[in-house]
Structures are given as C-alpha cells and as structure tokens.
Motif scaffolding. Structure first.
Motif, PDB file in Angstrom:
ATOM      1  N   LYS A   1       0.701  -1.314  -0.072  1.00  0.00           N
ATOM      2  CA  LYS A   1       0.033   0.034   0.063  1.00  0.00           C
ATOM      3  C   LYS A   1       0.824   1.213   0.086  1.00  0.00           C
ATOM      4  O   LYS A   1       0.759   2.241   0.964  1.00  0.00           O
ATOM      5  CB  LYS A   1      -0.888   0.047   1.174  1.00  0.00           C
ATOM      6  CG  LYS A   1      -1.718  -1.133   1.206  1.00  0.00           C
ATOM      7  CD  LYS A   1      -2.926  -1.140   2.280  1.00  0.00           C
ATOM      8  CE  LYS A   1      -3.614  -2.288   2.146  1.00  0.00           C
ATOM      9  NZ  LYS A   1      -4.576  -2.667   1.193  1.00  0.00           N
ATOM     10  N   GLY A   2       1.656   1.291  -0.862  1.00  0.00           N
ATOM     11  CA  GLY A   2       2.734   2.201  -0.868  1.00  0.00           C
ATOM     12  C   GLY A   2       2.249   3.644  -1.511  1.00  0.00           C
ATOM     13  O   GLY A   2       1.124   3.700  -2.089  1.00  0.00           O
ATOM     14  N   ASP A   3       3.138   4.617  -1.359  1.00  0.00           N
ATOM     15  CA  ASP A   3       2.765   5.918  -1.962  1.00  0.00           C
ATOM     16  C   ASP A   3       2.997   5.895  -3.346  1.00  0.00           C
ATOM     17  O   ASP A   3       4.056   5.516  -4.028  1.00  0.00           O
ATOM     18  CB  ASP A   3       3.935   6.762  -1.385  1.00  0.00           C
ATOM     19  CG  ASP A   3       3.552   8.642  -1.760  1.00  0.00           C
ATOM     20  OD1 ASP A   3       3.216   8.777  -2.743  1.00  0.00           O
ATOM     21  OD2 ASP A   3       4.242   9.224  -0.730  1.00  0.00           O
ATOM     22  N   SER A   4       2.120   6.642  -3.995  1.00  0.00           N
ATOM     23  CA  SER A   4       2.051   6.572  -5.679  1.00  0.00           C
ATOM     24  C   SER A   4       3.117   7.533  -6.192  1.00  0.00           C
ATOM     25  O   SER A   4       3.685   7.180  -7.329  1.00  0.00           O
ATOM     26  CB  SER A   4       0.596   7.076  -6.148  1.00  0.00           C
ATOM     27  OG  SER A   4       0.300   8.310  -5.634  1.00  0.00           O
ATOM     28  N   LYS A   5       3.553   8.520  -5.446  1.00  0.00           N
ATOM     29  CA  LYS A   5       4.685   9.345  -5.891  1.00  0.00           C
ATOM     30  C   LYS A   5       5.862   8.770  -5.742  1.00  0.00           C
ATOM     31  O   LYS A   5       6.858   8.812  -6.592  1.00  0.00           O
ATOM     32  CB  LYS A   5       4.657  10.564  -4.982  1.00  0.00           C
ATOM     33  CG  LYS A   5       3.470  11.720  -5.040  1.00  0.00           C
ATOM     34  CD  LYS A   5       3.914  12.998  -4.507  1.00  0.00           C
ATOM     35  CE  LYS A   5       2.713  13.879  -4.672  1.00  0.00           C
ATOM     36  NZ  LYS A   5       2.837  15.275  -3.936  1.00  0.00           N
ATOM     37  N   LYS A   6       6.117   7.918  -4.858  1.00  0.00           N
ATOM     38  CA  LYS A   6       7.298   7.056  -4.931  1.00  0.00           C
ATOM     39  C   LYS A   6       7.397   5.909  -6.094  1.00  0.00           C
ATOM     40  O   LYS A   6       8.345   5.821  -6.529  1.00  0.00           O
ATOM     41  CB  LYS A   6       7.621   6.334  -3.393  1.00  0.00           C
ATOM     42  CG  LYS A   6       7.873   7.307  -2.354  1.00  0.00           C
ATOM     43  CD  LYS A   6       7.649   6.566  -0.883  1.00  0.00           C
ATOM     44  CE  LYS A   6       8.002   7.631   0.220  1.00  0.00           C
ATOM     45  NZ  LYS A   6       7.912   6.835   1.582  1.00  0.00           N
ATOM     46  N   LEU A   7       6.184   5.367  -6.226  1.00  0.00           N
ATOM     47  CA  LEU A   7       5.935   4.441  -7.240  1.00  0.00           C
ATOM     48  C   LEU A   7       6.252   5.261  -8.645  1.00  0.00           C
ATOM     49  O   LEU A   7       7.174   4.601  -9.480  1.00  0.00           O
ATOM     50  CB  LEU A   7       4.595   4.207  -7.425  1.00  0.00           C
ATOM     51  CG  LEU A   7       4.346   3.067  -8.360  1.00  0.00           C
ATOM     52  CD1 LEU A   7       5.080   1.814  -8.362  1.00  0.00           C
ATOM     53  CD2 LEU A   7       2.866   2.410  -8.499  1.00  0.00           C
ATOM     54  N   SER A   8       5.915   6.267  -8.947  1.00  0.00           N
ATOM     55  CA  SER A   8       6.263   6.872 -10.064  1.00  0.00           C
ATOM     56  C   SER A   8       7.856   7.338 -10.133  1.00  0.00           C
ATOM     57  O   SER A   8       8.136   6.882 -11.450  1.00  0.00           O
ATOM     58  CB  SER A   8       5.430   8.373 -10.261  1.00  0.00           C
ATOM     59  OG  SER A   8       3.979   8.168 -10.146  1.00  0.00           O
ATOM     60  N   TYR A   9       8.431   7.570  -9.080  1.00  0.00           N
ATOM     61  CA  TYR A   9       9.742   7.905  -9.287  1.00  0.00           C
ATOM     62  C   TYR A   9      10.533   6.558  -9.671  1.00  0.00           C
ATOM     63  O   TYR A   9      11.454   6.315 -10.356  1.00  0.00           O
ATOM     64  CB  TYR A   9      10.307   8.363  -7.856  1.00  0.00           C
ATOM     65  CG  TYR A   9      11.755   8.405  -7.947  1.00  0.00           C
ATOM     66  CD1 TYR A   9      12.326   9.741  -8.508  1.00  0.00           C
ATOM     67  CD2 TYR A   9      12.521   7.631  -7.109  1.00  0.00           C
ATOM     68  CE1 TYR A   9      13.737   9.780  -8.377  1.00  0.00           C
ATOM     69  CE2 TYR A   9      13.979   7.686  -7.196  1.00  0.00           C
ATOM     70  CZ  TYR A   9      14.499   8.396  -7.776  1.00  0.00           C
ATOM     71  OH  TYR A   9      15.896   8.657  -7.831  1.00  0.00           O
ATOM     72  N   VAL A  10      10.141   5.276  -8.906  1.00  0.00           N
ATOM     73  CA  VAL A  10      10.752   4.116  -9.324  1.00  0.00           C
ATOM     74  C   VAL A  10      10.505   3.738 -10.753  1.00  0.00           C
ATOM     75  O   VAL A  10      11.444   3.201 -11.489  1.00  0.00           O
ATOM     76  CB  VAL A  10      10.210   3.026  -8.536  1.00  0.00           C
ATOM     77  CG1 VAL A  10      10.771   1.518  -8.686  1.00  0.00           C
ATOM     78  CG2 VAL A  10      10.495   3.400  -6.874  1.00  0.00           C
ATOM     79  N   ILE A  11       9.130   4.008 -11.210  1.00  0.00           N
ATOM     80  CA  ILE A  11       8.884   3.552 -12.760  1.00  0.00           C
ATOM     81  C   ILE A  11      10.011   4.621 -13.490  1.00  0.00           C
ATOM     82  O   ILE A  11      10.405   4.074 -14.549  1.00  0.00           O
ATOM     83  CB  ILE A  11       7.617   3.759 -12.953  1.00  0.00           C
ATOM     84  CG1 ILE A  11       6.781   2.717 -12.057  1.00  0.00           C
ATOM     85  CG2 ILE A  11       7.056   3.727 -14.266  1.00  0.00           C
ATOM     86  CD1 ILE A  11       5.139   2.822 -12.301  1.00  0.00           C
ATOM     87  N   SER A  12      10.063   5.727 -13.185  1.00  0.00           N
ATOM     88  CA  SER A  12      10.879   6.519 -14.154  1.00  0.00           C
ATOM     89  C   SER A  12      12.374   5.977 -14.207  1.00  0.00           C
ATOM     90  O   SER A  12      12.878   6.206 -15.223  1.00  0.00           O
ATOM     91  CB  SER A  12      10.752   7.799 -13.440  1.00  0.00           C
ATOM     92  OG  SER A  12       9.210   8.825 -13.412  1.00  0.00           O
ATOM     93  N   LEU A  13      12.820   5.722 -13.034  1.00  0.00           N
ATOM     94  CA  LEU A  13      14.157   5.399 -12.849  1.00  0.00           C
ATOM     95  C   LEU A  13      14.568   3.929 -13.797  1.00  0.00           C
ATOM     96  O   LEU A  13      15.274   3.873 -14.500  1.00  0.00           O
ATOM     97  CB  LEU A  13      14.630   4.962 -11.548  1.00  0.00           C
ATOM     98  CG  LEU A  13      15.228   5.888 -10.418  1.00  0.00           C
ATOM     99  CD1 LEU A  13      15.234   5.335  -9.197  1.00  0.00           C
ATOM    100  CD2 LEU A  13      16.460   6.598 -11.046  1.00  0.00           C
ATOM    101  N   VAL A  14      13.380   2.988 -13.516  1.00  0.00           N
ATOM    102  CA  VAL A  14      13.253   1.632 -14.368  1.00  0.00           C
ATOM    103  C   VAL A  14      13.440   2.137 -15.870  1.00  0.00           C
ATOM    104  O   VAL A  14      14.250   1.607 -16.682  1.00  0.00           O
ATOM    105  CB  VAL A  14      12.113   0.956 -14.216  1.00  0.00           C
ATOM    106  CG1 VAL A  14      12.293  -0.190 -15.259  1.00  0.00           C
ATOM    107  CG2 VAL A  14      12.382   0.314 -12.811  1.00  0.00           C
TER     108      VAL A  14
END
Length: 412
Positions: A213-226
């Motif tokens: 149930k993580g933070d969507s902003k952190k998820l967007s950052y991780v996806i951008s990095l990938v």
C-alpha cells in the motif's frame, strides 16, 4: 459475510482491473479476429476503425470503474481522447522506419517522454486529470501479461532460465533492499526499488506498491528510474557482450535477467541474433513467472513488519495486502498454459499482447503527465537514485556470473 459486504469487498481498483482484464481475455478467445489493435499508421479506414473501438472500450472501462469506485466521472472522455492521442503519437514515432531501425525503442518509452515533455513545459490542465489513472491501466495490462507467460513453453525451452531467475531475484532483492536501507532510504521506497531491480521492472514495482500500500509518488519515481536506466542498458549491453566474447546463450540470459522491460530485452537480444533473443526472452519470462510468488512473499514480509512493527501476518492481513490484480495475472497464465492448446494460446496471446501494449502505453503517458522533474529529481530522492544504481550494478555482475555458469556449456 453479507451480500452487501461481499460486494463492497470487490469494489476496489485491483478487482476491477482483474475483471476488465479477464473480460478482454475472454473476448480475445471467443472472437480474436474482431479485437482492435493500436494502429501504426493512420492512412487506412481500418486504422481509424480500430481507434474508435479502442477509445470506446477504454471509455466504458474507465467510466464504469469511476462509477463503481465513487470517483468523479465527469470529463473522462475529453481527457481520455488527449491521453490516447499522445499514446498514438508515441506508437507512430516508434514505428517510423528511421526510429525503428536506429533505436529499436518501443512505444512505451516515447509515451513516457511525451508525457514528461507536456508535464514539464506547458503543464497538465485540470480538465485532463479525470482519465489520469496510470496504476489502473498498468494493472489491467499486467493481467493481460499473464496470457503471454506460458509455463509449458518456458519449461520446454529450458528450466535453466527459472533457476537463474530464482537465484538472481533472491540475491539481488536482498542486496538492493539492504543497500537502500544502508543509504537511509525508507523501508517503503527500499522495498519498491529492490523489487523493480530484481524481478521485472515496472510490473514488479506496481505489484510491490499494491502489496505494501505504497505511496504513488514514490512509485512514479521508481518507474521513471526503471525506464530511464533501461535505455542505455539496452544499447550498451549487446556490444559489451560482443566485446567480452560471450556466447549468444550466455549473452541472452544475461540481458534477459538485467534489463528491466520486456521490450528492451527483445530489442537488445535481437542485436546479437535469434539465439540471444530467444534466451533473453526465456529468462525475462521466467522472472515474470515469479511475479506472483514475489508479491505473496512481500505481502508476508510487510504484514509482519508493517510500518509500526506491530502488525502480524494473519490470513486476513495477508489477503488484504496481497495485490489482487496479481491473481488475475496468475489465473490468465494458468488458463493459457494448461487449459488451451499451445498453438491456440500463442495465437490468442498475440492479440492480448497488443492490447496489453496499448494499456501500458496509455499508463506510461499518464505517468509522464503526472511526473514533474522539480518534484521527483530533487535532493530528497538522491539516496534512492544511488540505491537503485548500486543495486543494478550488482545485478549486472551477479547475473553475468550465474548466466555463464548455467548457459556457457549450451550450444543452440
């Protein structure tokens, strides 16, 4: 459980993604010739017919989801039209001969780039926000991804890919999590980073975010990095493999285990020929197979640790945390692996794969539109960036060693 409580239990984005994915899968099985595809050109009547059908289908799915979830449904159509137009533009750029022959990049990379360009220049107006639901689109795409993960085909091609995937995922996940925590990254971000590096990139990050149930902003950052890191890896790794004199089997297994998007894996493997491409896809799909097991393991870990270290992994807590769309992924994979003839599964899978690409392209447009460089690439994200890069470096070295030990003796 009363009927109303049961209905409320299924009124979540995860379950709606599963339902939408399974409906699309059934339609593809029943009437594959009638399913639309994202057109690469706009110079035929059939292309425009596909566009109309795709937009209509997407509108029905998003509108119904908003109504069921109690989200604002007003203004979805104009918002969706613009998002789809950007995704279509990304598809057109990726399929143009100059770009296709010189870069090999797939449409999702240009989808993110165009979204980022709009977001960080003119900005995203308020009227465009109703259809910006990136996680929902990705979840549907992940359910459809299950139709392309056929266990029999992977095992027939060789169980060595699964062995490599198991060893690498376990070691890299633990190392990635450890190094991120040592750098002072919070537990939530560390978990998403470790999953993205070790398992299968964007798909694993989304599944992990759902499990914790993580933070969507952190998820967007991780996806951008990938996505950003996958581009140079896709270019340099084939030439590095040639320079080191790796066999096509070893090179393919190495790239399949380290590059974090399936499209980039195929593109890099194809540079070294059919054999390298084959083994790169086998290993990447082997990692995709582990997505469900990884999500379950992360659910157990996070339920036990929790954010306050007090939550215990009861059956109810595990069920609540487990990302339900992963069940759709597993179910689709099981159906296509064991309930259908292989040739039928592969032909229908080609249809669902195209639709999966459409959902991913739209999702990545949304991710780009939702991402502001000034919010993401600032000092607060410096440690996660270094954690990701160090973990990816470890992944590259370890996977090369494991791939060499497992595949060096094979001659295709």
């Amino acid at each position: 459980m009363t009927r109303q409580r049961l209905l409320n239990h299924f009124k979540t984005e995860d379950w709606l993604a599963v339902g939408a994915g399974l409906i699309i899968m059934i339609l593809a099985i029943v009437m594959p010739d009638w399913m639309p595809t994202m057109p690469k050109t706009l110079d035929t009547l059939g292309s425009w017919q596909n566009i109309v059908i795709l937009i209509a289908g997407l509108f029905v799915i998003v509108y119904a989801a908003c109504k069921i979830l109690g989200r604002p449904a007003r203004g979805i159509l104009p918002s969706l039209l613009v998002i789809f137009a950007v995704a279509l533009g990304a598809q057109y750029i990726a399929s143009s001969p100059v770009i296709k022959d010189t870069t090999g990049l797939e449409s999702v990379f240009f989808a993110v780039a165009l979204g980022l360009l709009i977001s960080n220049t003119v900005g995203v107006p308020k009227w465009m926000r109703p259809a910006l639901q990136s996680e929902f689109y990705v979840k549907i795409g992940l359910v459809l991804l299950g139709t392309t993960v056929i266990f029999g085909e992977i095992m027939q091609a060789g169980a060595l890919g699964l062995i490599q995937a198991l060893v690498v995922v376990f070691c890299v996940w633990n190392f990635g999590y450890w190094v991120a925590r040592k750098l002072g990254v919070d537990r939530e971000m560390s978990t998403m980073l470790a999953s993205a590096v070790s398992i299968c990139g964007v798909s694993a990050a989304i599944a992990t975010c759902g499990a914790i149930k993580g933070d969507s902003k952190k998820l967007s950052y991780v996806i951008s990095l990938v996505l950003v890191v996958a581009i140079p890896m896709m270019y340099f790794m084939p030439y590095l493999a040639k320079w080191m004199g790796l066999t096509p089997e070893v090179a393919g297994a190495w790239m399949g285990g380290t590059i974090d998007t399936t499209g980039a894996v195929v593109a890099s493997g194809s540079v070294l020929g059919e054999t390298a491409e084959k083994y790169s896809v086998i290993v990447k799909f082997s990692q995709n197979v582990l997505l469900g097991l990884a999500a379950f393991a992360i659910s157990i870990y996070w339920s036990y640790k929790g954010k306050d270290h007090r939550e215990k992994p009861t059956a109810g807590v595990l069920w609540e945390r487990f990302p339900k769309f992963v069940l759709g992924f597993v179910l689709a994979s099981l159906i296509f692996s064991f309930a259908m003839p292989l040739e039928t599964a592969k032909s229908v899978g080609a249809v669902t794969k195209n639709l999966q690409g459409t959902f991913f392209a739209i999702a990545f447009v949304c991710i780009g539109l939702e991402t502001r460089f000034k919010d993401i690439f600032n000092k607060s994200f410096k440690k996660p960036l270094w954690g990701f890069l160090i973990a990816q470096g470890f992944n590259i070295v370890l996977t090369l060693i494991v791939a060499y030990l497992l595949f060096a003796h094979i001659s295709d």
